[in-house]
Scaffold this active site. Structure first.
Site, PDB file in Angstrom:
ATOM      1  N   TYR A 172       0.851  -1.195   0.000  1.00  0.00           N
ATOM      2  CA  TYR A 172       0.000   0.000   0.000  1.00  0.00           C
ATOM      3  C   TYR A 172       0.877   1.231   0.000  1.00  0.00           C
ATOM      4  O   TYR A 172       1.797   1.332   0.814  1.00  0.00           O
ATOM      5  CB  TYR A 172      -0.916   0.022   1.233  1.00  0.00           C
ATOM      6  CG  TYR A 172      -2.369  -0.121   0.838  1.00  0.00           C
ATOM      7  CD1 TYR A 172      -2.934   0.789  -0.048  1.00  0.00           C
ATOM      8  CD2 TYR A 172      -3.150  -1.153   1.326  1.00  0.00           C
ATOM      9  CE1 TYR A 172      -4.254   0.660  -0.435  1.00  0.00           C
ATOM     10  CE2 TYR A 172      -4.474  -1.292   0.938  1.00  0.00           C
ATOM     11  CZ  TYR A 172      -5.016  -0.380   0.055  1.00  0.00           C
ATOM     12  OH  TYR A 172      -6.307  -0.502  -0.336  1.00  0.00           O
ATOM     13  N   GLU A 184      -0.419   4.785  -0.675  1.00  0.00           N
ATOM     14  CA  GLU A 184      -1.211   5.983  -0.984  1.00  0.00           C
ATOM     15  C   GLU A 184      -0.342   7.220  -0.834  1.00  0.00           C
ATOM     16  O   GLU A 184       0.419   7.338   0.130  1.00  0.00           O
ATOM     17  CB  GLU A 184      -2.425   6.070  -0.051  1.00  0.00           C
ATOM     18  CG  GLU A 184      -3.557   5.164  -0.501  1.00  0.00           C
ATOM     19  CD  GLU A 184      -4.757   5.206   0.425  1.00  0.00           C
ATOM     20  OE1 GLU A 184      -4.817   6.094   1.295  1.00  0.00           O
ATOM     21  OE2 GLU A 184      -5.631   4.340   0.271  1.00  0.00           O
ATOM     22  N   ASP A 212      -5.441  12.801 -25.974  1.00  0.00           N
ATOM     23  CA  ASP A 212      -5.448  11.405 -25.510  1.00  0.00           C
ATOM     24  C   ASP A 212      -4.744  10.582 -26.581  1.00  0.00           C
ATOM     25  O   ASP A 212      -5.286  10.354 -27.661  1.00  0.00           O
ATOM     26  CB  ASP A 212      -6.904  10.954 -25.323  1.00  0.00           C
ATOM     27  CG  ASP A 212      -7.019   9.545 -24.777  1.00  0.00           C
ATOM     28  OD1 ASP A 212      -6.062   8.752 -24.953  1.00  0.00           O
ATOM     29  OD2 ASP A 212      -8.072   9.223 -24.205  1.00  0.00           O
ATOM     30  N   THR A 271      -2.772   5.277 -22.426  1.00  0.00           N
ATOM     31  CA  THR A 271      -2.652   3.977 -21.782  1.00  0.00           C
ATOM     32  C   THR A 271      -1.241   3.488 -22.071  1.00  0.00           C
ATOM     33  O   THR A 271      -0.540   4.037 -22.919  1.00  0.00           O
ATOM     34  CB  THR A 271      -3.676   2.968 -22.330  1.00  0.00           C
ATOM     35  OG1 THR A 271      -3.573   2.944 -23.755  1.00  0.00           O
ATOM     36  CG2 THR A 271      -5.088   3.335 -21.932  1.00  0.00           C
ATOM     37  N   LYS A 323      -1.052  -0.320 -25.347  1.00  0.00           N
ATOM     38  CA  LYS A 323      -1.387  -0.442 -26.774  1.00  0.00           C
ATOM     39  C   LYS A 323      -0.087  -0.403 -27.586  1.00  0.00           C
ATOM     40  O   LYS A 323       0.724  -1.324 -27.433  1.00  0.00           O
ATOM     41  CB  LYS A 323      -2.381   0.643 -27.163  1.00  0.00           C
ATOM     42  CG  LYS A 323      -3.714   0.522 -26.377  1.00  0.00           C
ATOM     43  CD  LYS A 323      -4.764   1.477 -26.867  1.00  0.00           C
ATOM     44  CE  LYS A 323      -6.092   1.278 -26.168  1.00  0.00           C
ATOM     45  NZ  LYS A 323      -6.264   2.135 -24.978  1.00  0.00           N
ATOM     46  N   ARG A 346      -1.137  -3.183 -18.672  1.00  0.00           N
ATOM     47  CA  ARG A 346      -2.422  -2.488 -18.745  1.00  0.00           C
ATOM     48  C   ARG A 346      -2.416  -1.353 -17.719  1.00  0.00           C
ATOM     49  O   ARG A 346      -2.178  -1.588 -16.537  1.00  0.00           O
ATOM     50  CB  ARG A 346      -3.550  -3.466 -18.417  1.00  0.00           C
ATOM     51  CG  ARG A 346      -4.928  -2.954 -18.692  1.00  0.00           C
ATOM     52  CD  ARG A 346      -5.847  -4.112 -18.927  1.00  0.00           C
ATOM     53  NE  ARG A 346      -5.523  -4.747 -20.187  1.00  0.00           N
ATOM     54  CZ  ARG A 346      -6.151  -4.518 -21.339  1.00  0.00           C
ATOM     55  NH1 ARG A 346      -7.157  -3.683 -21.392  1.00  0.00           N
ATOM     56  NH2 ARG A 346      -5.789  -5.141 -22.437  1.00  0.00           N
TER      57      ARG A 346
END
Ligand code: DSN
Length: 415
Positions: free
Chosen positions: A53, A55, A199, A225, A228, A234
């Site tokens: 974790y 954050e 984008d 992303t 691709k 991903r």
């Protein structure tokens, strides 16, 4: 032979993954938004970093024990900035959708106007589609595509920007085969008082290889992303000017996400390292060449290509002139039976619903990653043509499927 822990503990999931590996290994993947990440990327994503974790951001976490993941995230950030010549990078977005949402919530209020390309015309779902949060929260206006050339109608974009004064203009597409003029959109945005979000989820790999103009000098925000053309894990990412860094970081965490996926961020760092190598440019060039040959061959066989061809990694087939009875959905299903995976897509001046559509979207990143070149594109084009010409011929589909499998075995995946 040692049995893997997964095979031993959960043979059902193990078998499904093996089946999917077999499918990926033995079929031709032409979905333009898919690719095969390297074994090194997969190792990072499958690592023990998934336990942590973290954050917050490097040096400013809400949990102890973050020394090593801080180093991982800093590496990913620095490599991303180097790769795109960007002032600031946030590598935490879990996806392209999360990246776009974080940009919206950083600079927009509900009911603000955004000017976008519609999904039906090749845009992205998260650029204001009525069923997506972006379309529910904001007032959405669309600029047009020239129905004859298939190109963005920059004139309509400019007129609408000056008439409607949107707060944000988005540019970027999921089914658009032409080079995008980011410089022109940047000039329109600045002159009309709008912010600009580019984008580049689909074309990020081409951009870092210098094979597509970069939006980074022209846009306030660039999202992408990483899975691709970039060929990584991903995930998503935001690049922006330094003046927006604080707003973007706050909008990702705590604004719209909690703990970052540190294993995926490690995969992004590895992907960026790979994309900084000189051979990445050669690979991206081959993606373009393969797309050009595939489109030319299909056209030569009689298929209509929207816009007359492709300038990037994908193309849109308009099935109506050659196969008026065949919907895009049916065509994708028939091709899948022959071992070729695609997705159906709407085309400009679409006459069917998006569920059935009249087009097919084809892209070459995945076949290029496994080493296929111009010669193989010619075989693939003829198999597509033969399959679509006799959609009810199951024997033909089986024969082509066997040929597809033989070809794929010459270009095995690296796993
Ligand atoms: N859904 C992704 C695609 O297939 O292009 C991004 O829009």
């Amino acid at each position: 032979m040692t049995i893997s822990p997964l095979a031993q503990q959960d043979p059902v999931v193990f078998r499904l993954i093996q089946n999917e590996l077999h499918r990926q290994n033995n079929g031709i993947e032409l979905i333009a938004s898919e690719n095969f990440a390297s074994p090194a990327v997969l190792e990072a994503v499958g690592s023990i970093l998934t336990h942590k974790y973290a954050e917050g951001y490097p040096g400013k976490r809400y949990y102890g024990g973050c020394g090593y993941v801080d180093e991982v995230e800093n590496l990913a950030i620095e490599r991303a900035k180097q790769l795109f010549s960007a002032e600031h990078a946030n590598v935490q977005p879990h996806s392209g959708t999360q990246a776009n949402l974080a940009v919206y919530t950083a600079v927009l209020q509900p009911r603000d106007k955004i000017l976008t390309l519609s999904l039906e015309n090749g845009g992205h779902l998260t650029h204001g589609h009525s069923k997506n949060l972006s379309g529910m929260l904001y007032e959405v206006l669309h600029y047009d595509i020239d129905p004859h050339t298939g190109a963005i109608d920059y004139g309509s974009l400019e007129r609408m920007a000056f008439q409607a004064h949107p707060k944000l203009i988005t540019i970027g597409a999921s089914a658009y085969p032409k080079v995008i003029d980011f410089e022109r959109v940047g000039m329109i945005a600045r002159a009309s008082g709008a912010l600009m979000l580019a984008d580049i989820a689909h074309i990020a790999g081409l951009v870092v290889a210098g094979l597509h103009p970069s939006p980074v000098p022209h846009a306030d925000f660039v999202t992408t992303t990483t899975h691709k053309t970039l060929c990584g894990p991903r995930g998503g990412m935001i690049l922006c000017k330094e003046k927006w860094a604080k707003a973007i970081d706050g909008s990702v965490f705590p604004g719209s996400q909690g703990g970052p996926l540190m294993h995926v961020i490690a995969g992004k760092a590895v992907c960026f390292w790979e994309a900084l190598r000189p051979e990445f440019k050669t690979y991206q060039g081959q993606i373009l060449e393969n797309a050009r040959v595939l489109a030319t061959e299909l056209q030569g066989l009689g298929l209509a290509i929207v816009g007359g061809g492709t300038e990037n990694h994908l193309m849109l087939l308009d099935l109506r002139p050659s196969f008026p009875e065949l919907t895009g959905r049916q065509a994708a299903a028939v091709l899948e039976r022959a071992g070729i995976t695609t997705n159906h897509n709407t085309v400009p001046r679409e006459t069917r619903s998006p569920f059935h559509a009249s087009g097919l979207r084809l892209g070459t990143p995945a076949v290029t990653t496994r080493g296929m070149r111009e010669h193989e594109m010619k075989s693939i084009a003829s198999w597509i043509w033969e399959t679509l010409s006799s959609p009810g011929n199951v024997g033909l589909q089986e024969n082509i499927r066997a040929e597809v499998q033989r070809l794929c075995q010459r270009f095995p995946l690296r796993y």
